[in-house]
Each structure stands twice: as C-alpha cells, then as structure tokens.
Motif scaffolding. Structure first.
Motif, mmCIF file in Angstrom:
data_model
loop_
_atom_site.group_PDB
_atom_site.id
_atom_site.type_symbol
_atom_site.label_atom_id
_atom_site.label_comp_id
_atom_site.label_asym_id
_atom_site.label_seq_id
_atom_site.Cartn_x
_atom_site.Cartn_y
_atom_site.Cartn_z
ATOM 1 N N ILE A 1 0.856 -1.189 0.000
ATOM 2 C CA ILE A 1 0.000 0.000 0.000
ATOM 3 C C ILE A 1 0.891 1.237 0.000
ATOM 4 O O ILE A 1 1.679 1.443 0.923
ATOM 5 C CB ILE A 1 -0.921 0.019 1.240
ATOM 6 C CG1 ILE A 1 -1.764 -1.257 1.294
ATOM 7 C CG2 ILE A 1 -1.802 1.266 1.224
ATOM 8 C CD1 ILE A 1 -2.494 -1.455 2.610
ATOM 9 N N CYS B 1 1.733 5.029 0.532
ATOM 10 C CA CYS B 1 1.275 6.120 1.393
ATOM 11 C C CYS B 1 1.984 7.410 0.988
ATOM 12 O O CYS B 1 3.021 7.380 0.335
ATOM 13 C CB CYS B 1 1.574 5.794 2.854
ATOM 14 S SG CYS B 1 0.758 4.295 3.437
ATOM 15 N N PRO C 1 -10.308 -3.445 -2.554
ATOM 16 C CA PRO C 1 -9.418 -2.278 -2.577
ATOM 17 C C PRO C 1 -10.055 -0.991 -2.042
ATOM 18 O O PRO C 1 -9.356 -0.089 -1.601
ATOM 19 C CB PRO C 1 -9.045 -2.126 -4.050
ATOM 20 C CG PRO C 1 -9.325 -3.450 -4.657
ATOM 21 C CD PRO C 1 -10.426 -4.071 -3.861
ATOM 22 N N LYS C 2 -11.370 -0.887 -2.060
ATOM 23 C CA LYS C 2 -12.054 0.314 -1.549
ATOM 24 C C LYS C 2 -11.737 0.516 -0.068
ATOM 25 O O LYS C 2 -11.630 1.649 0.387
ATOM 26 C CB LYS C 2 -13.561 0.201 -1.757
ATOM 27 C CG LYS C 2 -14.329 1.359 -1.148
ATOM 28 C CD LYS C 2 -15.353 1.918 -2.063
ATOM 29 C CE LYS C 2 -16.175 3.024 -1.479
ATOM 30 N NZ LYS C 2 -15.520 4.050 -0.743
ATOM 31 N N VAL D 1 -8.918 -0.099 1.427
ATOM 32 C CA VAL D 1 -7.603 0.543 1.476
ATOM 33 C C VAL D 1 -7.738 2.020 1.134
ATOM 34 O O VAL D 1 -7.174 2.877 1.821
ATOM 35 C CB VAL D 1 -6.604 -0.149 0.516
ATOM 36 C CG1 VAL D 1 -5.303 0.628 0.440
ATOM 37 C CG2 VAL D 1 -6.348 -1.584 0.961
ATOM 38 N N ASP D 2 -8.492 2.333 0.095
ATOM 39 C CA ASP D 2 -8.690 3.735 -0.288
ATOM 40 C C ASP D 2 -9.317 4.542 0.848
ATOM 41 O O ASP D 2 -8.888 5.659 1.133
ATOM 42 C CB ASP D 2 -9.582 3.833 -1.534
ATOM 43 C CG ASP D 2 -8.926 3.237 -2.766
ATOM 44 O OD1 ASP D 2 -7.677 3.107 -2.790
ATOM 45 O OD2 ASP D 2 -9.659 2.895 -3.709
ATOM 46 N N ASP D 3 -10.313 3.971 1.508
ATOM 47 C CA ASP D 3 -10.972 4.650 2.624
ATOM 48 C C ASP D 3 -10.004 4.853 3.787
ATOM 49 O O ASP D 3 -10.010 5.919 4.424
ATOM 50 C CB ASP D 3 -12.186 3.851 3.106
ATOM 51 C CG ASP D 3 -13.324 3.836 2.093
ATOM 52 O OD1 ASP D 3 -13.314 4.678 1.155
ATOM 53 O OD2 ASP D 3 -14.232 2.982 2.220
ATOM 54 N N LEU E 1 -6.712 5.120 3.590
ATOM 55 C CA LEU E 1 -5.723 6.137 3.208
ATOM 56 C C LEU E 1 -6.301 7.547 3.379
ATOM 57 O O LEU E 1 -5.601 8.467 3.821
ATOM 58 C CB LEU E 1 -5.258 5.913 1.771
ATOM 59 C CG LEU E 1 -4.338 4.705 1.561
ATOM 60 C CD1 LEU E 1 -4.115 4.455 0.084
ATOM 61 C CD2 LEU E 1 -3.034 4.877 2.299
ATOM 62 N N LEU E 2 -7.566 7.712 3.054
ATOM 63 C CA LEU E 2 -8.217 9.010 3.272
ATOM 64 C C LEU E 2 -8.353 9.310 4.768
ATOM 65 O O LEU E 2 -8.155 10.449 5.203
ATOM 66 C CB LEU E 2 -9.613 9.036 2.625
ATOM 67 C CG LEU E 2 -9.617 9.170 1.125
ATOM 68 C CD1 LEU E 2 -11.055 9.024 0.593
ATOM 69 C CD2 LEU E 2 -9.020 10.503 0.687
ATOM 70 N N LYS F 1 -4.934 10.447 6.259
ATOM 71 C CA LYS F 1 -4.242 11.449 5.453
ATOM 72 C C LYS F 1 -3.674 12.555 6.324
ATOM 73 O O LYS F 1 -4.195 12.952 7.293
ATOM 74 C CB LYS F 1 -5.197 12.036 4.423
ATOM 75 C CG LYS F 1 -4.494 12.818 3.360
ATOM 76 C CD LYS F 1 -5.465 13.157 2.264
ATOM 77 C CE LYS F 1 -4.727 13.861 1.147
ATOM 78 N NZ LYS F 1 -5.594 14.188 0.053
#
Length: 94
Positions: free
Chosen positions: A52, A54, A83-84, A86-88, A90-91, A94
């Motif tokens: 992942i 970053c 994968p969603k 992981v995206d969530d 990362l947000l 942040k």
C-alpha cells in the motif's frame, strides 16, 4: 514515498505487517533472516501479499498500526479483495 506491506508465509500460514520506504529490498531481507529479532525469522518463504503506497511515513505508520490493532486475518484478506477499504483508510489517515 512510504509503504505499508503485508507478507504471507505459506509454511507458517501467517501474515506480517510492516512499513518501509524501500519495499523492493525488504522482502529479501525478511527471507534472508536479516532481522534477527523479528517475527519473520520463523520462515524463509515470505511472499508479498499486499503493498500500500502512502504519502509519507506518518501516514504509513498510522495505517500499519491500525491494521495490526485489528488482529484479524479476515480483515487483512479483505484489504486485498476489496481495494475500496484501502482507499478509505488512506483518506482516513491522510
């Protein structure tokens, strides 16, 4: 750029979660026993399960800590299949 990586060992059927700026050499280090006091010394067949990307080390450390706190094999496997998630995350970190 920093990364959270998840390794998997077929012989032990275990996952390992870590953080690094250099993913390419890290897998080789774990398989060679470079980290004498690491959990990864129990096997030499680690393979990359998930990587992942970053934005910085702070985000990577927060994400790594969060994944480890889940203490869930199912959660780790869902990170790869969905994968969603992981995206969530990362947000969120942040």
């Amino acid at each position: 750029m920093h990364y959270v990586y998840i390794l998997y060992s077929p012989s032990t059927d275990r996952y390992y979660i870590g953080e690094t700026a250099f993913v390419s050499g890290r897998l080789e280090q774990h398989n060679s026993g470079f980290y004498k006091n690491s959990v990864t010394k129990i096997a030499s067949d680690w393979e990359m399960f998930l990587e992942i990307e970053c934005i910085d080390r702070t985000q990577a450390l927060r994400l790594e800590r969060f994944i480890k706190q889940q203490k869930s094999r199912k959660f780790i496997e869902r990170l790869k299949s969905e994968p969603k998630i992981v995206d969530d995350l990362l947000l969120r970190f942040k």
